[in-house]
Structure formats: C-alpha cells, structure tokens
Design a protein around this motif. Structure first.
Motif, PDB file in Angstrom:
ATOM      1  N   THR A  12       0.849  -1.251  -0.161  1.00 38.46           N
ATOM      2  CA  THR A  12       0.044   0.041   0.029  1.00 38.46           C
ATOM      3  C   THR A  12       0.821   1.370   0.046  1.00 38.46           C
ATOM      4  OG1 THR A  12      -1.676  -1.151   1.176  1.00 38.46           O
ATOM      5  CG2 THR A  12      -1.915   1.265   1.285  1.00 38.46           C
ATOM      6  N   LEU A 192      -5.862   1.966  11.089  1.00 40.95           N
ATOM      7  CA  LEU A 192      -4.666   1.189  10.354  1.00 40.95           C
ATOM      8  C   LEU A 192      -3.209   1.716  10.751  1.00 40.95           C
ATOM      9  CD1 LEU A 192      -6.376   1.581   6.817  1.00 40.95           C
ATOM     10  CD2 LEU A 192      -6.087  -0.369   7.987  1.00 40.95           C
ATOM     11  N   VAL A 319      -5.196   2.758   0.295  1.00 37.62           N
ATOM     12  CA  VAL A 319      -5.709   1.980   1.338  1.00 37.62           C
ATOM     13  C   VAL A 319      -6.892   1.244   0.915  1.00 37.62           C
ATOM     14  CG1 VAL A 319      -6.475   1.820   3.469  1.00 37.62           C
ATOM     15  CG2 VAL A 319      -4.524   3.205   3.170  1.00 37.62           C
ATOM     16  N   ALA A 323      -7.110  -2.754   0.271  1.00 40.04           N
ATOM     17  CA  ALA A 323      -8.013  -3.482   1.123  1.00 40.04           C
ATOM     18  C   ALA A 323      -9.199  -4.311   0.176  1.00 40.04           C
ATOM     19  CB  ALA A 323      -8.807  -2.505   2.128  1.00 40.04           C
ATOM     20  N   TYR A 324      -9.559  -3.595  -0.664  1.00 40.91           N
ATOM     21  CA  TYR A 324     -10.530  -4.452  -1.645  1.00 40.91           C
ATOM     22  C   TYR A 324      -9.719  -5.826  -2.113  1.00 40.91           C
ATOM     23  CZ  TYR A 324     -12.988  -5.369  -5.860  1.00 40.91           C
ATOM     24  OH  TYR A 324     -13.595  -5.966  -6.940  1.00 40.91           O
ATOM     25  N   ILE A 327      -9.357  -8.317   0.632  1.00 39.35           N
ATOM     26  CA  ILE A 327     -10.650  -8.940   0.955  1.00 39.35           C
ATOM     27  C   ILE A 327     -11.270  -9.866  -0.057  1.00 39.35           C
ATOM     28  CG2 ILE A 327     -12.823  -8.251   1.699  1.00 39.35           C
ATOM     29  CD1 ILE A 327     -11.748  -5.922   3.046  1.00 39.35           C
TER      30      ILE A 327
END
Length: 377
Positions: A12, A192, A319, A323-324, A327
């Motif tokens: 990231t 985070l 971020v 994160a997507y 997940i």
C-alpha cells in the motif's frame, strides 16, 4: 498475520508513493499521464543495477529518482505542447517502449551482461541482515515517533474541519459533510496506523527484514507527503492549480506555463522512480512483466477514488484499493464458484462497477472538492 500486515503495508505504501507522483501531475496540474509506469520501471532498474556495482542503496534509490526525472524532462520537451488526448497517447506509448526495451536488451548485472527477459535477481535489499538489539530498538523508536506524528496530523486535520463547521454558517451543510467525511477517514486511517505500528514493533523486535523495509518506506512516504503538502500550498502549487483550471490565465499573468508543467512532470516522475526502488526491494526479483500498463491504471483508480488534487485522498485511495484486493482474494472464492481466471475478471468488473457508482454519486472522489473538478469542463 503480522507478516501479512507488513506485506500489505509495504504494498500500500509503495503504491501510495507512486500515486502521489501521479496526483501531482494530474490532480494539481491537469496532465493526463497514462505512461506513469515508465518512471517506476526506470527507477527500479536503475536502483538494482547500481546496487550490483556497489553503490549504497540509499544513493541508488536517489539516482533512480533522478533518472526518472530526466525521463520526465525528455517526455516533457516532446509532449507538453500537445493537447491532452495526444499527451495521453504519447505517454502510454512511452511506458510500453521502456518496458519493451528493458525486455529485449542486455543489462549490466554486476560484471556480466544478462538478457533483460531473464529478469534481475539476488540484488541487495535494505536491512536484509539482522541488526543489533540497540539498532532494532532505535528502529522501533522511529516507528513510534512516526505513529505519534501520524495520529497527531490526523487529529489536527479533523479539527480543522470542525472549526470550519463552527465558523462558516453560510455553508453549514457542506461543512458538516466535510467534517463527517474527515472524521470517518481519520478514524479508519488511525486504526490502520495502530495496526501497522503493532505489526511493525513485533516484526522489528523478532527481526523480519520486511519490517525494516516497511519502516524505511513509511519514513520516505511521510517525508514526501509532508513536502508535497507544503509545495501545493505555496505560490508554486497555486500556479499549478491555475494551469489545471485554465492555463490561459497564468499565461496572461506572465507565467511560463510550459516550464511549470515540466517541473510537475519531472517531480512526479522522480517520486515514481523512488517508489520503483521500493517496489523492486519488495519483490526481491524484477522482470519486465512486473511493469505492465495495468499498474498505471490501478494507480489512476487510487487517485480518482480518493479524490484527485488531494494528497490524503490519494493515500486513502491506495488503502481502499489494496483492502479491496486483499478482502476479495480471501472472501470471493468462498462465495462465487469461479476458477482463478474468471475470479480475477470478476474482481476487476466489481471495482469497475464501484467506480461507475462513485463517479455518478461523488465524481470528485471521496475527499476531492467539487469546485476544483475539471472533468466536467
């Protein structure tokens, strides 16, 4: 879990750094650069090839950024007098040209020449050997200082919106929305930051080389973000914004618009080149196929998602994107009965749908300002 969080933090942060360069070029200056990956490619290869020659890693990364800036100088002289669509075509062609040249030429790896198609492996990486206990404690102290500064900066950022809400009665609705968005984003980024801090402390004490790389990368990201925030609020940054809105106005005021565009392209390219060094250090081995044009468009998603012309929004976009990605890699295979290839296409389709909804509901991005939006003009 600690190792996975460190991996996600490095991914990231490296692409947040990469996206900050693009945000300077597009979000603040209005330059449509679809070949941003070219700067990362040059930065990565310059860094690793110089490190094989015995050049210290920090100097190698700085020289990689300088070489990427010189590429921006060359591209700028050739393209910045073109209209926006021609500029986009030329830059994406330049990005592919750099990748194909690296793929088809022999590279000076150490004392021998190796075909670029075979990639470059086994190059030095920062903090690859375990430091002494004292140095590890110093690194933990630096990470603690960075975490405290980050949390304080987020708190001050939220407080600024709260003061505007209390002071500006004429724009009370917009001020409330601004405060709510900043509060939500601030809480998310603070959580985070705490998670990364805890993982970093564990990784540094029970030494993990990736934790050392993460610390250096976060320090560089914080430094670049801090300096960019100062720059875009300076008279230089205000001229860039004026060029983005209507370059005829700064021209009428006697400003050299071409020179300011060139500076923006070079500085954004230098930042991308340094991001390329960290990208190479994270991978441990680089190949031309690691630098596909898709990475440029992924970075455009981060900038648009967070809000172009907003540095915190760019970091937020990175971020959300990663994160997507994390997940959906874990959750979607349990829900959707697709094979790996179809699942990858489905994930891209979903994020495309999310972007379409965002552009309809909030075209300026999550933290972008609608009054600064130039897409609709």
């Amino acid at each position: 879990m600690v190792e996975y969080l460190i991996f996600l933090a490095i991914s990231t942060a490296s692409f947040a750094l990469f996206a900050l360069g693009l945000n300077l070029q597009w979000g603040f200056t209005g330059l449509i650069n679809f070949g941003h990956i070219a700067f990362m490619t040059l930065g990565a290869y310059t860094t690793v090839l110089l490190s094989f020659k015995g050049v210290p890693l920090l100097i190698s990364a700085l020289l990689g950024g300088i070489v990427a800036a010189l590429l921006g100088l060359i591209i700028g002289f050739a393209t910045l007098r073109l209209r926006e669509d021609y500029l986009a075509i030329v830059t994406i062609g330049t990005g592919e040209l750099i990748r194909l040249v690296v793929n088809n030429q022999e590279l000076p790896v150490g004392n021998s020449w190796v075909s670029g198609a075979f990639g470059v492996q086994s190059y030095p990486i920062p903090f690859s050997t375990q430091p002494s206990l004292f140095l590890r404690l110093v690194m933990i102290g630096l990470l603690t200082l960075l975490a405290v500064v980050t949390l304080f900066t987020l708190w001050r950022w939220i407080r600024t919106a709260q003061r505007l809400k209390a002071a500006d009665s004429s724009q009370r609705l917009n001020s409330k929305q601004e405060f709510a968005s900043r509060l939500g984003v601030g809480i998310l980024l603070a959580v985070l930051a705490v998670a990364i801090y805890i993982s970093g402390v564990i990784g540094l004490y029970n030494y993990n080389p990736k934790a050392g790389l993460m610390l250096v990368l976060l320090l560089v990201l914080a430094l670049v973000f801090w300096r960019l925030e100062i720059l875009v609020r300076s008279p230089w940054g205000r001229i860039l914004k004026a060029i983005r809105e209507d370059e005829e106005i700064p021209k009428a005021l006697g400003k050299n618009v071409f020179w300011y565009k060139l500076q923006s392209l070079m500085l954004g390219g230098a930042i991308a080149g340094i991001a390329g060094a960290f990208f190479a250090w994270q991978l441990g081995a680089i190949y031309p196929d690691n630098f596909q044009p898709q990475l440029t468009f992924d970075t455009w998603i981060m900038v648009i998602l967070g809000g172009s012309g907003n540095n915190i929004g760019t970091i937020l976009g990175a971020v959300i994107f990663f994160a997507y990605d994390a997940i959906t890699r874990e959750v979607l295979p349990r829900i959707v009965p697709f094979d790996e290839a179809r699942l990858g296409a489905f994930r891209i389709m979903v994020i495309g749908l999310i972007l379409m909804v965002l552009m309809i509901w909030r075209p300026q991005g999550i933290l972008g300002k609608k009054e600064e939006l130039t897409l609709g003009k």
